[in-house]
Design a protein around this motif. Structure first.
Motif, PDB file in Angstrom:
ATOM      1  N   GLN A  88      28.871  49.348  62.789  1.00 54.58           N
ATOM      2  CA  GLN A  88      28.162  47.517  63.070  1.00 54.58           C
ATOM      3  C   GLN A  88      28.683  46.810  63.845  1.00 54.58           C
ATOM      4  N   ASP A  89      29.421  46.784  64.395  1.00 56.05           N
ATOM      5  CA  ASP A  89      30.246  45.941  64.941  1.00 56.05           C
ATOM      6  C   ASP A  89      29.893  46.401  66.529  1.00 56.05           C
ATOM      7  N   LYS A  90      29.053  47.603  66.409  1.00 53.78           N
ATOM      8  CA  LYS A  90      29.120  48.183  68.205  1.00 53.78           C
ATOM      9  C   LYS A  90      27.382  47.443  68.531  1.00 53.78           C
ATOM     10  N   GLU A  91      26.740  47.950  67.001  1.00 56.95           N
ATOM     11  CA  GLU A  91      24.989  47.397  67.018  1.00 56.95           C
ATOM     12  C   GLU A  91      25.128  45.757  66.795  1.00 56.95           C
ATOM     13  N   ILE A  92      25.767  44.983  66.200  1.00 65.48           N
ATOM     14  CA  ILE A  92      25.614  43.544  66.593  1.00 65.48           C
ATOM     15  C   ILE A  92      26.512  43.094  67.747  1.00 65.48           C
ATOM     16  N   ARG A  93      26.896  43.918  68.623  1.00 64.35           N
ATOM     17  CA  ARG A  93      27.914  43.639  70.177  1.00 64.35           C
ATOM     18  C   ARG A  93      26.550  44.047  70.948  1.00 64.35           C
ATOM     19  N   SER A  94      25.781  45.310  70.826  1.00 66.15           N
ATOM     20  CA  SER A  94      24.563  45.238  71.383  1.00 66.15           C
ATOM     21  C   SER A  94      23.132  44.471  71.265  1.00 66.15           C
ATOM     22  N   LEU A  95      23.294  43.767  70.166  1.00 66.68           N
ATOM     23  CA  LEU A  95      22.187  42.447  69.893  1.00 66.68           C
ATOM     24  C   LEU A  95      22.698  41.184  70.650  1.00 66.68           C
ATOM     25  N   LEU A  96      23.497  41.616  70.463  1.00 67.28           N
ATOM     26  CA  LEU A  96      23.970  39.400  71.148  1.00 67.28           C
ATOM     27  C   LEU A  96      24.399  39.846  72.619  1.00 67.28           C
ATOM     28  N   TYR A  97      24.588  40.650  72.499  1.00 70.81           N
ATOM     29  CA  TYR A  97      24.482  41.118  74.529  1.00 70.81           C
ATOM     30  C   TYR A  97      22.966  40.654  75.323  1.00 70.81           C
ATOM     31  N   GLN A  98      21.917  41.110  74.312  1.00 71.85           N
ATOM     32  CA  GLN A  98      20.424  40.632  74.508  1.00 71.85           C
ATOM     33  C   GLN A  98      20.654  39.437  74.638  1.00 71.85           C
ATOM     34  N   GLN A  99      20.439  38.871  73.030  1.00 76.65           N
ATOM     35  CA  GLN A  99      20.180  37.282  73.116  1.00 76.65           C
ATOM     36  C   GLN A  99      20.906  36.609  74.081  1.00 76.65           C
ATOM     37  N   GLN A 100      22.348  36.595  73.894  1.00 81.16           N
ATOM     38  CA  GLN A 100      23.004  35.772  75.708  1.00 81.16           C
ATOM     39  C   GLN A 100      22.201  35.856  76.526  1.00 81.16           C
TER      40      GLN A 100
ATOM     41  N   THR B  74      29.545  37.056  74.810  1.00 75.81           N
ATOM     42  CA  THR B  74      29.295  38.183  73.250  1.00 75.81           C
ATOM     43  C   THR B  74      30.719  38.033  73.236  1.00 75.81           C
ATOM     44  N   GLY B  75      31.762  38.248  74.259  1.00 78.90           N
ATOM     45  CA  GLY B  75      32.966  39.206  73.788  1.00 78.90           C
ATOM     46  C   GLY B  75      33.575  37.846  72.989  1.00 78.90           C
ATOM     47  N   ARG B  76      33.297  36.528  74.150  1.00 83.96           N
ATOM     48  CA  ARG B  76      34.000  35.168  72.970  1.00 83.96           C
ATOM     49  C   ARG B  76      33.582  35.358  71.990  1.00 83.96           C
ATOM     50  N   ILE B  77      32.177  34.899  71.721  1.00 83.66           N
ATOM     51  CA  ILE B  77      31.209  35.435  70.382  1.00 83.66           C
ATOM     52  C   ILE B  77      32.104  36.120  68.940  1.00 83.66           C
ATOM     53  N   LEU B  78      31.557  37.314  69.157  1.00 83.72           N
ATOM     54  CA  LEU B  78      32.392  38.492  68.407  1.00 83.72           C
ATOM     55  C   LEU B  78      33.594  39.129  68.600  1.00 83.72           C
ATOM     56  N   LYS B  79      34.425  38.193  69.763  1.00 82.46           N
ATOM     57  CA  LYS B  79      35.614  38.757  69.356  1.00 82.46           C
ATOM     58  C   LYS B  79      36.255  40.302  69.246  1.00 82.46           C
ATOM     59  N   PRO B  80      35.694  40.954  70.154  1.00 87.16           N
ATOM     60  CA  PRO B  80      36.355  42.911  69.865  1.00 87.16           C
ATOM     61  C   PRO B  80      37.298  43.149  69.176  1.00 87.16           C
ATOM     62  N   VAL B  81      37.903  42.406  70.991  1.00 86.05           N
ATOM     63  CA  VAL B  81      39.761  42.751  70.768  1.00 86.05           C
ATOM     64  C   VAL B  81      40.265  42.460  69.431  1.00 86.05           C
TER      65      VAL B  81
END
Length: 293
Positions: free
Chosen positions: A69-81, A187-194
């Motif tokens: 789910q987070d991978k999908e969100i990450r991909s969508l966020l990147y395109q939006q950004q 994208t990384g700063r919004i999602l904070k995957p780490v």
């Protein structure tokens, strides 16, 4: 090791190697990134840091540890950004109008601070992206070509066809890179995957970012972060980074040869002040096969 004196378990650093994170953005060949990561592992082993430091590839971490789910969100966020920054700064630029375009962005911007940060990023990336044509010539010839191209990077009407073509390519290609780069960072700063993968860890960074511990990778007097410049050893044996052109103009010379099994024949391992070279080669076998060119 210091932490162990006050806290018996000590501390462990997990260093995320993010070359592959930007591989598709900056068009770097995978073999260069893999070679770099292997050398980092070798250096860590030589330093005896394996017990305290773990090196992980950022994209491997995302792939193996992040939920689907987070991978999908990450991909969508990147395109939006990316769409957001393209609208804000323009998806492409014309080389002959680049300086005027940047001035207009600053003049007309409703967020001057963000715009200035983007322009600073763009100007930094101009000297950082992978341009295969600049790697054709070797040694002094390659240096001469690079200096000629970058000495007046925004002048695309010098009358030298090949130089003007390279400048135009770098200017226009880097703009697209910068858009994608800032989209990936935001994208990384919004999602904070780490932080999602390591919720109990202390996140460190070389930039001043809220909720992160700021580390200086070289020292506080350095104007460049370590990956934005070229490493050098001064006549006193001090390690730092600087722009390569500045080093070549101040009695610093490139080191070539084989270091820890890796051949540095086309790209210098580091730059060293000629006065320190002899004492350094006598002091350690690691540099036994290197030479100044």
């Amino acid at each position: 090791m210091t932490v162990k004196h006050v806290y018996a378990p000590g501390a462990r650093f997990i260093v995320l190697l993010d070359g592959r994170r930007f591989e598709h953005i900056l068009d770097f060949p995978e073999e260069i990134i893999v070679s770099y990561q292997k050398q980092m592992v070798k250096f860590l082993s030589i330093l005896g840091g394996d017990e305290y430091v773990e090196l992980l590839d950022y994209m491997d971490l995302i792939s193996k540890k992040l939920s689907n789910q987070d991978k999908e969100i990450r991909s969508l966020l990147y395109q939006q950004q990316k769409a957001f920054y393209e609208k804000l700064f323009s998806p492409t630029v014309a080389a002959n109008n680049i300086q005027n375009h940047m001035r207009q962005l600053l003049t007309q911007s409703t967020d001057v601070d963000l715009t200035r940060k983007f322009i600073n990023l763009y100007e930094s990336l101009l000297y950082s992206v992978y341009i295969p044509e600049l790697f054709v010539e070797k040694g002094v010839q390659r240096d001469k070509l690079c200096f000629e191209v970058f000495s007046s990077i925004f002048n695309c009407n010098s009358g030298k066809v090949e130089i003007d073509r390279l400048r135009k390519k770098i200017i226009e290609q880097t703009w697209r890179y910068a858009i994608s780069y800032i989209a990936e960072i935001s994208t990384g700063r919004i999602l904070k995957p780490v932080e999602k993968v390591y919720p109990q860890s202390i996140r460190c960074d070389m930039h001043n970012i809220v909720d992160r511990l700021t580390l200086y990778p070289v020292n506080r007097s350095t104007k460049l972060t370590s990956f934005h410049g070229t490493g050098y050893i001064s006549h006193k044996g001090e390690i730092n980074v600087a722009l390569r052109a500045l080093l070549l103009n101040n009695s610093y010379y490139p080191l070539y040869g084989t270091i820890l099994g890796e051949k540095y024949d086309e790209q210098a391992f580091a730059y060293v002040n000629v006065g320190f070279f002899q004492s350094m080669t006598d002091a350690t076998s690691v540099f036994a096969n290197v030479k100044i060119k």
